[in-house]
Design a protein around this motif. Structure first.
Motif, PDB file in Angstrom:
ATOM      1  N   MET A  30     -55.451  23.433 -49.685  1.00 44.44           N
ATOM      2  CA  MET A  30     -54.239  24.252 -49.729  1.00 44.44           C
ATOM      3  C   MET A  30     -53.850  24.684 -48.319  1.00 44.44           C
ATOM      4  SD  MET A  30     -54.823  26.245 -53.285  1.00 44.44           S
ATOM      5  CE  MET A  30     -53.113  26.646 -53.434  1.00 44.44           C
ATOM      6  N   TRP A  31     -52.651  24.256 -47.898  1.00 40.30           N
ATOM      7  CA  TRP A  31     -52.154  24.464 -46.547  1.00 40.30           C
ATOM      8  C   TRP A  31     -50.973  25.423 -46.557  1.00 40.30           C
ATOM      9  CZ3 TRP A  31     -53.250  21.305 -42.031  1.00 40.30           C
ATOM     10  CH2 TRP A  31     -54.309  20.414 -42.224  1.00 40.30           C
ATOM     11  N   GLN A  32     -50.714  26.005 -45.411  1.00 37.51           N
ATOM     12  CA  GLN A  32     -49.494  26.779 -45.198  1.00 37.51           C
ATOM     13  C   GLN A  32     -48.517  25.870 -44.469  1.00 37.51           C
ATOM     14  OE1 GLN A  32     -49.325  29.886 -46.669  1.00 37.51           O
ATOM     15  NE2 GLN A  32     -51.270  29.060 -47.380  1.00 37.51           N
ATOM     16  N   ARG A  45     -44.866  28.660 -46.839  1.00 38.59           N
ATOM     17  CA  ARG A  45     -45.348  28.650 -48.215  1.00 38.59           C
ATOM     18  C   ARG A  45     -46.592  27.780 -48.303  1.00 38.59           C
ATOM     19  NH1 ARG A  45     -41.036  26.228 -46.404  1.00 38.59           N
ATOM     20  NH2 ARG A  45     -39.570  26.821 -47.996  1.00 38.59           N
ATOM     21  N   THR A  46     -47.332  27.953 -49.407  1.00 36.92           N
ATOM     22  CA  THR A  46     -48.548  27.182 -49.637  1.00 36.92           C
ATOM     23  C   THR A  46     -48.201  25.864 -50.318  1.00 36.92           C
ATOM     24  OG1 THR A  46     -49.805  29.232 -49.890  1.00 36.92           O
ATOM     25  CG2 THR A  46     -50.820  27.228 -50.731  1.00 36.92           C
ATOM     26  N   VAL A  83     -54.282  25.090 -41.902  1.00 37.00           N
ATOM     27  CA  VAL A  83     -55.295  25.355 -42.928  1.00 37.00           C
ATOM     28  C   VAL A  83     -56.493  25.978 -42.230  1.00 37.00           C
ATOM     29  CG1 VAL A  83     -56.461  23.104 -42.818  1.00 37.00           C
ATOM     30  CG2 VAL A  83     -56.455  24.395 -44.965  1.00 37.00           C
TER      31      VAL A  83
END
Length: 192
Positions: A30-32, A45-46, A83
């Motif tokens: 899960m990245w921004q 956002r993720t 991340v």
């Protein structure tokens, strides 16, 4: 990895990207994602990493075609992502350019490879971010309808231009940056 060479670090980064895109959950899943909003303001956002293609230097994301990020990336394809693996004191940042695929062969292949419980997400009656009177109104249907969901499905391919790796382990702060050239990546150490 305090004694790693730049080449070994590049290998580690791609290993972590592949791990994040693989099945299961990892610190690199899960990245921004940061984009330029339509009004010029930054938006974050993720997103879930769905693919890491080392040979092409691309990352792959899936999204709802109706989401704001699609309009933002169509207007300004440059993006940044980050991340963090907090327990291990590591961070990966990337910069790249997005290409949106919807209704084409790339999107069809990604759609066919997804699990049904993921595909249901693209059948919600409202675009992401739409105000609703209650959460129940925005729930997807119980069963997958291929055509309905596919119409809202998009693949974002990110052509990587820059990758930065930061390790802030106690006593071993190290930071490296890698740039994509015409045929390969080059890298160097930078101050943390």
């Amino acid at each position: 990895m305090p004694q790693a060479t730049l080449k070994e670090l590049e290998e580690l980064v791609w290993k972590r990207l592949a791990e994040g895109a693989g099945p299961g959950l990892s610190p690199f899943t899960m990245w921004q994602l940061a984009t330029a909003g339509l009004d010029g303001a930054p938006q974050v956002r993720t997103v879930v990493l769905r693919g890491a293609e080392r040979a092409t230097g691309r990352l792959v994301l899936h999204t709802d075609l109706r989401s704001a990020k699609v309009a933002e990336l169509r207007r300004e394809p440059r993006l940044a992502m980050v991340v963090s693996d907090l327990p291990n004191y590591r961070q990966i940042r990337i910069e790249g350019r997005a290409t949106i695929h919807a209704g084409d062969e790339v999107a069809q292949a990604a759609w066919a490879a997804n699990r049904p419980h993921t595909l249901i997400l693209y059948q919600t009656p409202y675009a992401p971010g739409t105000l609703v009177a209650s959460p129940e109104l925005a729930q997807p249907p119980a069963a997958v309808s291929g055509a309905a969901g596919f119409a809202n499905f998009a693949v974002i391919r990110v052509a990587l231009e820059r990758i930065e790796y930061l390790d802030i382990s106690p006593g071993a702060h190290r930071r490296a940056v890698f740039y994509r050239g015409a045929s390969s990546w080059s890298g160097g150490w930078v101050a943390p």
